[in-house]
Motif scaffolding. Structure first.
Motif, PDB file in Angstrom:
ATOM      1  N   HIS A 105     -11.259 -23.293  26.319  1.00 30.16           N
ATOM      2  CA  HIS A 105     -11.434 -24.709  26.674  1.00 30.16           C
ATOM      3  C   HIS A 105     -10.461 -25.592  25.903  1.00 30.16           C
ATOM      4  O   HIS A 105     -10.680 -26.792  25.803  1.00 30.16           O
ATOM      5  CB  HIS A 105     -12.867 -25.168  26.379  1.00 30.16           C
ATOM      6  N   PHE A 106      -9.406 -24.998  25.338  1.00 31.84           N
ATOM      7  CA  PHE A 106      -8.508 -25.810  24.513  1.00 31.84           C
ATOM      8  C   PHE A 106      -7.957 -26.980  25.340  1.00 31.84           C
ATOM      9  O   PHE A 106      -7.364 -26.772  26.410  1.00 31.84           O
ATOM     10  CB  PHE A 106      -7.353 -24.977  23.958  1.00 31.84           C
ATOM     11  N   PRO A 107      -8.145 -28.219  24.848  1.00 28.92           N
ATOM     12  CA  PRO A 107      -7.810 -29.368  25.681  1.00 28.92           C
ATOM     13  C   PRO A 107      -6.349 -29.813  25.596  1.00 28.92           C
ATOM     14  O   PRO A 107      -6.066 -30.999  25.714  1.00 28.92           O
ATOM     15  CB  PRO A 107      -8.738 -30.457  25.122  1.00 28.92           C
ATOM     16  N   GLY A 108      -5.430 -28.880  25.425  1.00 36.21           N
ATOM     17  CA  GLY A 108      -4.014 -29.259  25.375  1.00 36.21           C
ATOM     18  C   GLY A 108      -3.368 -29.075  26.734  1.00 36.21           C
ATOM     19  O   GLY A 108      -3.488 -28.011  27.337  1.00 36.21           O
ATOM     20  N   LEU A 161      -4.445 -28.074  31.830  1.00 28.66           N
ATOM     21  CA  LEU A 161      -4.755 -27.547  30.496  1.00 28.66           C
ATOM     22  C   LEU A 161      -4.210 -26.122  30.376  1.00 28.66           C
ATOM     23  O   LEU A 161      -4.322 -25.334  31.317  1.00 28.66           O
ATOM     24  CB  LEU A 161      -6.257 -27.534  30.246  1.00 28.66           C
TER      25      LEU A 161
END
Lengths: 275, 246
Positions: B91-94, B129
């Motif tokens: 779920h890394f929001p980058g 993302l």
């Protein structure tokens, strides 16, 4: 009693101000902790805070200064967790578990030594934002400014470290320095959060708002902002609801955070089905 | 005279008391295309992580662009593409744009970011993302990040594992073009010696220590290497190298 009347009380205004600051601190730091799989550090530091508060109360320090007096011990413990987790000899969760157990055990033993289960000590388990004092507001303001500076000044490096620590090191980023600062600020956040939500719910304040924001699948910068919004809204509505409905503030704030998470999670599931 | 981009002297690295790298000394000069090969567990990635300061050697010296590693500060001169991200949260929001921006500088040059996104054909993914992308798309974004700082040294650590042949070929072509046209020094790490035969001019073969170090011509004429690899494998690798470099 109307909402205007509630907001006219000085202690409610103080509670709201401190609550918003502490909620923002926890929400910002929580993003980095959750994404780096360090979520449980809040729980560990909360238990250590319990032991530290027991030490402070046993030493006869006035309850008025408990928050500030407990800080050095909790900060030292956070550095110990950092040392243990970065040594690679003990897994991060195990290191947190060791110090967490030590903190709670020390708290119980010290409470017993001080002549039975001390009422003051156990009042910290559940927190009471309405009793926040001027010193704690000032401390919250200073720490909020420190966290803001930390994130704004090191944003590029923090983003890289959170994305991938090894990659960050290959870019020449001093990851150790950033990590130590993160652990120390989290220790302070844990002690401050104890005041609003209670020791039992420190980790909830560090985990729930970031987790809700992450469900939005937006950019890193926007996720931090969303996390702060969810956290502060829960504190504002939580304090007002607790006052109007005569509920404990800490529990109400955490339940509101869980509600936000469930709503966002539900909307995220339902929306694609409707399209 | 070409400058030494990397120099290691008697590099030794231990993990839990076991020597993973033993007495590694080698040079990489400006404009070289070096292939680092060896079986699984031979210390290839460990060597690169020591050179990049990710791991700390037990003994020995490392120099980057003529400076000791401890004094080296010009990290934007190096573009590193790891085999896989060690800790990518699903779920890394980058966004892809934010990831590529990591390679530019702290302020971020939007024109350079756009150029990199176009080069890697991921401009349409710029606001997605990184965790939502396929492995191939993630690697393209990571390569765009590595190239964004216009590095003088590119290090690829098994970058094409699990990529389709076309994307893989595209990766190596970009590296070869940068090496030939702009003089970018390239280090390619892979356990596939055939891939190195296709692209690299020099070979460093590791098995905890250096088994072979030199040009492909030396490798192909070495009876020792024929004994190590088997004459058939040696012939295939050399044939691929000759075909590519006619």
């Amino acid at each position: 009693m109307s909402l205007i009347e509630v907001l006219s009380f000085t202690f409610v205004q103080r509670a709201l101000l401190a609550g918003i600051l502490i909620a923002a601190i926890a929400a910002i730091l929580g993003i980095f902790l959750v994404l780096r799989r360090l979520s449980l550090i809040g729980d560990g530091l909360a238990h250590i805070t319990f032991g530290s508060v027991a030490v402070v109360l046993l030493a006869g320090i006035s309850p008025f200064y408990v928050t500030i007096s407990a800080l050095p011990l909790v900060m030292l413990a956070s550095l110990a967790i950092f040392k243990l987790t970065s040594s690679k000899k003990i897994h991060g969760d195990a290191a947190i578990g060791i110090l967490s157990s030590a903190g709670i055990a020390a708290g119980i033993v010290l409470a017993s030594l001080s002549g039975g289960y001390n009422v003051d000590l156990f009042s910290y388990l559940f927190g009471n934002i309405l009793t926040v004092n001027q010193t704690e507001i000032m401390l919250s303001l200073i720490i909020f400014a420190a966290v803001l500076c930390y994130v704004l000044f090191f944003y590029h490096d923090l983003f890289a470290v959170t994305f991938d620590e090894e990659l960050a090191r290959s870019m020449g980023i001093k990851t150790k320095k950033l990590n130590i600062l993160l652990f120390l600020l989290t220790a302070i956040a844990a002690v401050l959060t104890m005041k609003i939500a209670g020791i039992m719910m420190v980790s909830a304040m560090l985990i729930l708002p970031p987790l809700t924001a992450l469900q939005l699948s937006i950019s890193f910068r926007k996720t931090i902002i969303a996390s702060v919004i969810f956290s502060t809204l829960s504190v504002i509505f939580g304090i007002i609801a607790s006052f109007l409905l005569n509920l404990p503030a800490g529990g109400t704030i955490v339940i509101l955070n869980i509600l936000f998470l469930l709503i966002i999670f539900g909307v995220k599931k339902i929306l694609p089905a409707l399209r | 005279m070409p400058v030494n981009i990397i120099r290691t002297e008697n590099l030794t690295f231990c993990y839990n008391g076991i020597e993973v790298l033993q007495d590694i000394s080698f040079n990489v000069r400006q404009g070289d295309y070096l292939g680092v090969a060896g079986p699984n567990g031979s210390g290839k990635s460990t060597l690169i992580k020591n050179i990049l300061g990710i791991l700390e050697p037990r003994q020995g010296n490392i120099y980057l662009f003529g400076q000791p590693l401890s004094a080296f500060r010009q990290w934007s001169k190096i573009g590193y593409l790891p085999q896989r991200l060690a800790s990518l949260h699903s779920h890394f929001p980058g966004t892809v744009r934010e990831i590529v921006q990591l390679g530019v500088d702290r302020k971020g040059d939007s024109r350079e970011i756009k150029r990199m996104l176009q080069l890697m054909d991921i401009e349409h993914l710029s606001s997605r993302l990184i965790g939502e992308l396929s492995y191939g798309e993630q690697q393209r974004a990571m390569l765009a990040r590595a190239l964004a700082s216009k590095p003088e040294l590119l290090i690829f650590d098994e970058p094409t594992t699990a990529l389709d042949p076309q994307t893989r070929e595209n990766f190596y072509s970009i590296a070869q073009e940068l090496n030939r046209q702009q003089g970018t020094t390239v280090i390619l790490i892979t356990h596939d010696t055939g891939v190195i035969g296709n692209y690299a001019r020099y070979l460093l073969y590791l098995d905890k220590k250096i088994v072979f170090s030199g040009t492909f011509e030396n490798f192909c004429s070495s009876p020792e290497m024929a004994g190590f690899f088997g004459p058939v494998s040696q012939h295939i690798i050399c044939h691929q190298h000759d075909r590519r470099n006619i």
